[in-house]
Scaffold this motif. Structure first.
Motif, mmCIF file in Angstrom:
data_model
loop_
_atom_site.group_PDB
_atom_site.id
_atom_site.type_symbol
_atom_site.label_atom_id
_atom_site.label_comp_id
_atom_site.label_asym_id
_atom_site.label_seq_id
_atom_site.Cartn_x
_atom_site.Cartn_y
_atom_site.Cartn_z
ATOM 1 N N MET A 1 0.815 -1.221 0.000
ATOM 2 C CA MET A 1 0.000 0.000 0.000
ATOM 3 C C MET A 1 0.846 1.267 0.000
ATOM 4 N N GLN A 2 2.165 1.109 0.091
ATOM 5 C CA GLN A 2 3.054 2.272 0.076
ATOM 6 C C GLN A 2 2.755 3.243 1.215
ATOM 7 N N ILE A 3 2.571 2.712 2.409
ATOM 8 C CA ILE A 3 2.386 3.607 3.554
ATOM 9 C C ILE A 3 3.373 3.212 4.647
ATOM 10 N N SER A 4 3.627 4.154 5.545
ATOM 11 C CA SER A 4 4.561 3.873 6.637
ATOM 12 C C SER A 4 3.861 3.001 7.672
ATOM 13 N N SER A 5 4.676 2.309 8.485
ATOM 14 C CA SER A 5 4.035 1.437 9.469
ATOM 15 C C SER A 5 3.262 2.264 10.490
ATOM 16 N N ALA A 6 3.764 3.456 10.828
ATOM 17 C CA ALA A 6 3.037 4.285 11.793
ATOM 18 C C ALA A 6 1.634 4.609 11.263
ATOM 19 N N ASN A 7 1.560 4.927 9.971
ATOM 20 C CA ASN A 7 0.256 5.210 9.375
ATOM 21 C C ASN A 7 -0.639 3.972 9.362
ATOM 22 N N LEU A 8 -0.019 2.842 9.069
ATOM 23 C CA LEU A 8 -0.793 1.604 9.029
ATOM 24 C C LEU A 8 -1.398 1.306 10.396
ATOM 25 N N TRP A 9 -0.592 1.469 11.454
ATOM 26 C CA TRP A 9 -1.098 1.171 12.797
ATOM 27 C C TRP A 9 -2.271 2.070 13.161
ATOM 28 N N VAL A 10 -2.180 3.331 12.756
ATOM 29 C CA VAL A 10 -3.295 4.244 13.041
ATOM 30 C C VAL A 10 -4.552 3.787 12.301
ATOM 31 N N LEU A 11 -4.377 3.428 11.022
ATOM 32 C CA LEU A 11 -5.528 2.983 10.227
ATOM 33 C C LEU A 11 -6.173 1.744 10.846
ATOM 34 N N LEU A 12 -5.325 0.786 11.247
ATOM 35 C CA LEU A 12 -5.860 -0.452 11.815
ATOM 36 C C LEU A 12 -6.587 -0.180 13.130
ATOM 37 N N HIS A 13 -6.004 0.697 13.935
ATOM 38 C CA HIS A 13 -6.631 1.049 15.214
ATOM 39 C C HIS A 13 -8.013 1.650 14.986
ATOM 40 N N ARG A 14 -8.105 2.584 14.025
ATOM 41 C CA ARG A 14 -9.392 3.242 13.780
ATOM 42 C C ARG A 14 -10.408 2.264 13.205
ATOM 43 N N MET B 1 -1.531 -5.791 18.768
ATOM 44 C CA MET B 1 -1.936 -6.853 17.850
ATOM 45 C C MET B 1 -1.110 -6.826 16.568
ATOM 46 N N ASP B 2 -0.320 -5.775 16.363
ATOM 47 C CA ASP B 2 0.418 -5.648 15.104
ATOM 48 C C ASP B 2 1.925 -5.676 15.266
ATOM 49 N N HIS B 3 2.413 -5.232 16.397
ATOM 50 C CA HIS B 3 3.861 -5.283 16.594
ATOM 51 C C HIS B 3 4.154 -5.356 18.080
ATOM 52 N N PRO B 4 5.286 -5.983 18.437
ATOM 53 C CA PRO B 4 5.591 -6.169 19.851
ATOM 54 C C PRO B 4 5.814 -4.834 20.550
ATOM 55 N N LEU B 5 5.184 -4.678 21.716
ATOM 56 C CA LEU B 5 5.363 -3.452 22.495
ATOM 57 C C LEU B 5 6.424 -3.697 23.564
ATOM 58 N N PRO B 6 7.081 -2.635 24.010
ATOM 59 C CA PRO B 6 8.058 -2.793 25.093
ATOM 60 C C PRO B 6 7.381 -3.363 26.342
ATOM 61 N N LEU B 7 8.153 -4.086 27.117
ATOM 62 C CA LEU B 7 7.619 -4.738 28.313
ATOM 63 C C LEU B 7 6.916 -3.741 29.228
ATOM 64 N N GLY B 8 7.533 -2.586 29.421
ATOM 65 C CA GLY B 8 6.958 -1.577 30.307
ATOM 66 C C GLY B 8 5.567 -1.171 29.864
ATOM 67 N N THR B 9 5.404 -0.990 28.560
ATOM 68 C CA THR B 9 4.092 -0.588 28.027
ATOM 69 C C THR B 9 3.078 -1.690 28.245
#
Lengths: 207, 113
Positions: A175-188, B41-49
């Motif tokens: 999708m050509q997006i950054s992982s930070a953007n992807l995580w936000v999209l998935l969260h929403r 659910m998408d990537h491992p978070l630090p233990l503290g978090t």
């Protein structure tokens, strides 16, 4: 001869693929509906289905007969959908993913202190045995309806992640997006779907 | 922020109020927690978090429910990937158009010869 298995018992005939000429009639509608859920465009979905059949035609020598013909085709289609995303993302620049559903973050789910509103938005206690729910067609219709309410790109990444089980790296690349953007999209997407499902399936009228 | 309803709230406030107040101060808000639950659910978070999320669940059953419900949706979809497509087809896309069906058949025929 007793004790010796008859040939039909000893040897299980592996599943064979049916004549490719019948694929469009047997699986066309089903694959098309799967593809529509992802790409949300008639023409693109038809293209994906056609590409899937063509790839299957070439690969049919490698069909081992371990899965049904349909799941084998669905597996091939997963790759064709990712290819399709790759192509469309190159052709048209992605809209600012951060703008997608930005209003969804200020939808009044939380009060000023960042806490649930207890009588409005706090998650209800869903029934203990929701597994029985999965057998009901109504549940899937509702889920599909809720998915349809999401902005297209958000629904796409959600399906790739939660239905197709792609890794976040694969989705970012396609999708050509950054992982930070992807995580936000998935969260929403998850937040909206949970809320929508609760409202329509578990009986809380939307706030 | 509230605590499970089993104990009389007034008494509870008196007994563990300071502890809860302290927990509330050190754990993120529900708004932040739901974001972290999804990230987890998408990537491992630090233990503290991850610990902060756990501690938050001790004082907030709603966020705990939220997490279980997200996992329920994930498991439902992953175990039955076909059900979604088998659900009611939307009125505007019941299936392949007859044009597309014919085109696909022709293409398959051409290629298999």
């Amino acid at each position: 001869m007793p004790g010796r298995p008859r040939p039909s018992e000893a040897y299980v005939e592996p599943r064979r693929l049916s004549d490719p000429q019948t694929w469009a009639d047997q699986h066309g509608d089903y694959l098309f509906r799967c593809a529509m859920l992802r790409v949300r465009d008639r023409e693109l979905a038809e293209e994906v289905v056609q590409d899937t059949f063509l790839a299957a035609l070439q690969a049919r020598g490698r069909y081992a007969g371990q899965s049904s013909e349909r799941s084998w085709l669905v597996g091939i289609m997963k790759h064709k959908i990712v290819d399709q995303f790759r192509k469309t993302c190159r052709e048209q620049p992605v809209d600012d993913p951060d703008a997608l559903g930005r209003e969804m973050d200020n939808d009044g789910t939380f009060d000023e202190g960042g806490h649930w509103k207890l009588d409005q938005t706090a998650p209800l206690d869903w029934p203990d045995n929701p597994a029985g729910i999965l057998e009901r067609k109504q549940f899937w219709d509702i889920l599909k309806h809720c998915l349809g309410e999401l902005p297209p790109k958000m629904a796409q990444v959600f399906s790739l992640r939660e239905v197709d089980e792609l890794s976040t790296e694969e989705i970012c690349e396609a999708m050509q997006i950054s992982s930070a953007n992807l995580w936000v999209l998935l969260h929403r997407a998850r937040k909206h779907l949970r809320q929508c499902l609760e409202a329509k399936q578990f009986g809380r009228s939307p706030a | 922020m509230q605590i499970g309803p089993k104990i009389d709230p007034a008494q509870l406030k008196f007994r563990i109020g300071p502890l809860v107040g302290w927990l509330i101060r050190i754990t993120p808000t529900c708004r932040d927690i739901v974001r972290l639950i999804s990230d987890d659910m998408d990537h491992p978070l630090p233990l503290g978090t991850r610990l902060k999320i756990r501690v938050h669940f001790l004082i907030c059953k709603w966020c705990d429910r939220y997490r279980r419900q997200l996992l329920f949706m994930r498991n439902a979809l992953r175990r039955h990937p076909d059900r979604l497509a088998g659900a009611e087809p939307p009125a505007d896309s019941p299936g392949l158009s007859s044009d597309a069906r014919e085109r696909i058949k022709r293409t398959l025929q051409d290629r298999s010869e």
